[in-house]
Design a protein around this motif. Sequence first.
Motif, short mmCIF file in Angstrom:
data_model
loop_
_atom_site.label_atom_id
_atom_site.label_comp_id
_atom_site.label_asym_id
_atom_site.label_seq_id
_atom_site.Cartn_x
_atom_site.Cartn_y
_atom_site.Cartn_z
N GLU A 506 46.30 31.45 33.61
CA GLU A 506 47.67 31.24 33.18
C GLU A 506 48.30 32.47 32.55
O GLU A 506 49.51 32.61 32.53
CB GLU A 506 47.70 30.07 32.18
N VAL A 507 47.46 33.35 32.03
CA VAL A 507 47.97 34.51 31.29
C VAL A 507 47.94 35.79 32.13
O VAL A 507 48.72 36.71 31.90
CB VAL A 507 47.12 34.70 30.01
N ILE A 603 32.77 44.49 34.35
CA ILE A 603 32.96 43.37 33.42
C ILE A 603 34.19 42.60 33.89
O ILE A 603 35.30 43.13 33.90
CB ILE A 603 33.16 43.87 31.98
N SER A 604 34.00 41.36 34.29
CA SER A 604 35.10 40.54 34.80
C SER A 604 34.99 39.15 34.21
O SER A 604 33.99 38.79 33.58
CB SER A 604 35.06 40.48 36.33
N VAL A 605 36.05 38.35 34.37
CA VAL A 605 36.06 36.96 33.90
C VAL A 605 36.51 36.06 35.03
O VAL A 605 37.24 36.49 35.94
CB VAL A 605 36.99 36.79 32.67
N GLU A 606 36.07 34.81 34.96
CA GLU A 606 36.51 33.81 35.92
C GLU A 606 37.93 33.35 35.57
O GLU A 606 38.36 33.43 34.42
CB GLU A 606 35.56 32.62 35.93
N LYS A 625 41.20 46.00 29.53
CA LYS A 625 41.59 45.20 30.70
C LYS A 625 40.36 44.71 31.42
O LYS A 625 39.34 45.41 31.46
CB LYS A 625 42.45 46.05 31.65
N VAL A 626 40.45 43.49 31.97
CA VAL A 626 39.36 42.96 32.81
C VAL A 626 39.94 42.37 34.08
O VAL A 626 41.02 41.75 34.07
CB VAL A 626 38.54 41.88 32.09
N PRO A 627 39.26 42.55 35.21
CA PRO A 627 39.67 41.85 36.43
C PRO A 627 39.36 40.35 36.31
O PRO A 627 38.39 39.96 35.66
CB PRO A 627 38.82 42.52 37.52
N VAL A 628 40.16 39.54 36.96
CA VAL A 628 39.94 38.10 37.01
C VAL A 628 39.52 37.75 38.43
O VAL A 628 40.20 38.13 39.40
CB VAL A 628 41.19 37.31 36.59
N LYS A 633 36.24 36.96 44.55
CA LYS A 633 37.44 37.62 45.03
C LYS A 633 38.36 37.96 43.85
O LYS A 633 38.47 37.19 42.90
CB LYS A 633 38.21 36.72 46.01
N LEU A 634 38.99 39.11 43.93
CA LEU A 634 39.95 39.50 42.89
C LEU A 634 41.21 38.66 43.02
O LEU A 634 41.85 38.65 44.07
CB LEU A 634 40.28 40.99 43.02
N VAL A 635 41.59 37.94 41.93
CA VAL A 635 42.80 37.11 41.96
C VAL A 635 43.81 37.54 40.90
O VAL A 635 44.93 37.01 40.85
CB VAL A 635 42.45 35.63 41.76
N GLY A 636 43.43 38.47 40.02
CA GLY A 636 44.36 38.91 38.98
C GLY A 636 43.71 39.92 38.06
O GLY A 636 42.55 40.32 38.24
N ALA A 637 44.49 40.33 37.06
CA ALA A 637 43.99 41.26 36.03
C ALA A 637 44.55 40.82 34.69
O ALA A 637 45.71 40.40 34.60
CB ALA A 637 44.40 42.70 36.34
N LEU A 638 43.73 40.91 33.66
CA LEU A 638 44.13 40.45 32.33
C LEU A 638 43.94 41.60 31.35
O LEU A 638 42.86 42.16 31.24
CB LEU A 638 43.26 39.25 31.91
#
Length: 656
Positions: A506-507, A603-606, A625-628, A633-638
């Motif tokens: 969501e963010v 380092i990524s998050v679900e 910053k972390v990839p989401v 699969k990459l769906v976003g960045a936070l």
Amino acid sequence: MGVGRKELVMVGVLLTGTLLAVLNLTMLSPALPAIMSDLGVDATTAQWLTSVYALVEAVIIPLSAYLVGRFTTRQLFITALSVFTAGSLAAAVAPNFWVLLLGRIMQAACTGAVMPMVFTVILLVFPREKRGTAMGVIGLIIGFAPAVGPSLSGLLVDSVGWRALFAIVTALGVVVVVLAACLLRNYGNFARTSFDKLSVALSTVGLVCLLYGLSTFASTTNMALTLGLIAVGIVLVAFYVRRQLKLPEPMLNVRILKTRPYATAACVVIIVQAALLGTEVITPLYIQGTLGFTATMSGLAMLPGAVIGAFTGLVSGRLFDRFGVRKVAVPGVLVAVLGASGLARLGIDANFITVVLTYTTLVIGLQFTMTPLNTWGVNSLDNRVIQHAQGLSNTMNQVAGSFGTAVLVSVSALAPLVAPGAPAAEQAYLGEHMAYCTTFGLMCVAALVIIFLVRNRPAAAAGAVAATPTEHGEEPVDYAAGISGVAVDATTGESWDQARTYTAAEVMNREPVCAADTATMAEVIRLMDANQTSGLPVVSASGDLVGFVSDGDVASYLGKTEIALVDSTLLNGYRYIDDEDAATRLRELMGLSVMAVATRRVISVEATTPVDEVCALFAAKRIKKVPVVQDGKLVGALSRRNIMRSLVEAIDLLEK
């Protein structure tokens, strides 16, 4: 590894020579009792085979920069290994002790001359982005030798004889020289340097006189001569130090000892090295002479300490980074004191397992102490004098190893004076017991110095501010504790239950800028600049997240590279500083694939990860910053900016 087959072969030759030098040093201790018996010398004389090695290296290492600049890679390596092999052959066929000692001197001189060049050339061969991996391989190889050296030595001494040790080293030396002649090529363009002849003469003669006087103190028949040599050695070393203070470019910059933390660390490490090297000589004498075990058993007794000690040095370094020097060095030195006290309590008929456990405890404690102390001391110095600290520490450590061996063996030789009427076996045990008590005393001194003088640096100003109330009197908000849950108004004390929990999906930024894994660094840098971002996820053609590249990776590559390696076996530290100009480094970087620079362990998050957990991750890992990802699969960045925007939304929601 980013190098061709020819370069890898050359590195293999250099590493083989390095391994041979380290193995040669660690194999001797279990063979000392057999050498004493065969050549008819006592322990006071035999210890020179160990102490002279460290002493000669202490004299030669300061000259290594001159030798590297004066001779080519092939000339220096092949000549040094040839002399090393000749020394090994002389030791293998030595008709008496003095020829054997000469062979050891030849080996030590070549090791001190060639080792710094080997480490530098190996690192120059590898591209910048692979040098960290290369250093890890080097450290692994160096750590392997002390683990197998004593055990292999004991087995050979029992089955073939002590001369087989030097015969094997001679054969391996011939193989390395032939390989170097066929495969090694000149590498690097090292500038010529000069050295002060008077400084070399003062240090060499002074150290030899001092060490010889100390090593013969207990067994001399001419005490006046021995005391005279010690006095002459002290005076010459004092003149050497005085000359270093006056030279515009000293061989050893002793002025850095005015920095209290570095001086404290140096003193403790000298005590520790002296105790460690001396105990390594005494222990095989005790196990074989007093307890009656074989050379193989004495080698096996030292094996656990070598293996566990290698890992302990790595662990203690990481703990130092996290907790500071005091919380690592104090427990470490207390463990060493415990191990030394156990050795001092060993009886004339001690159990073999007890000996192994106490010796291993001592080694683990010493390794746990040295790494954080060395780092703490060097960190207290200005970056401009770190290279001088390297040379000074190496020399002092070598001298400490020589003196420690000479002093402990001399103490053990005092037994006939203490108990002149006792049987020979009891005198031998008493001497070794006195040496172990001396080790215990040295470790107590080191423990007191660490407890009273070693302190962590004061906390950074930023950390102090974060722990104090704000100007309005409220405690600082810990956003890493989470956005969901209960929020409290600091003015009224009223609270509201938050209506919903935010997740990364969501963010996050749903249209993140990313780089293809086939892109060059030139393309990636342009992409980062155009989008004003500090980092980019790297994706494959199928959309899988395969890496992450940041502006920190770029800065790290373009920055001047300095890599250090501490070799606790040879008591040396090696540092490589590249001399490429910034323009050359930039040209190299532009042509690289992004995957040569990017971090592969991302380092990524679900997408379903709660934002409060992401905040905790940012705080713990100190990242921006972390990839989401979802199903890889990459769906976003936070990023932290996304978090701040979500905080504004949370505040608006709570105020409604």
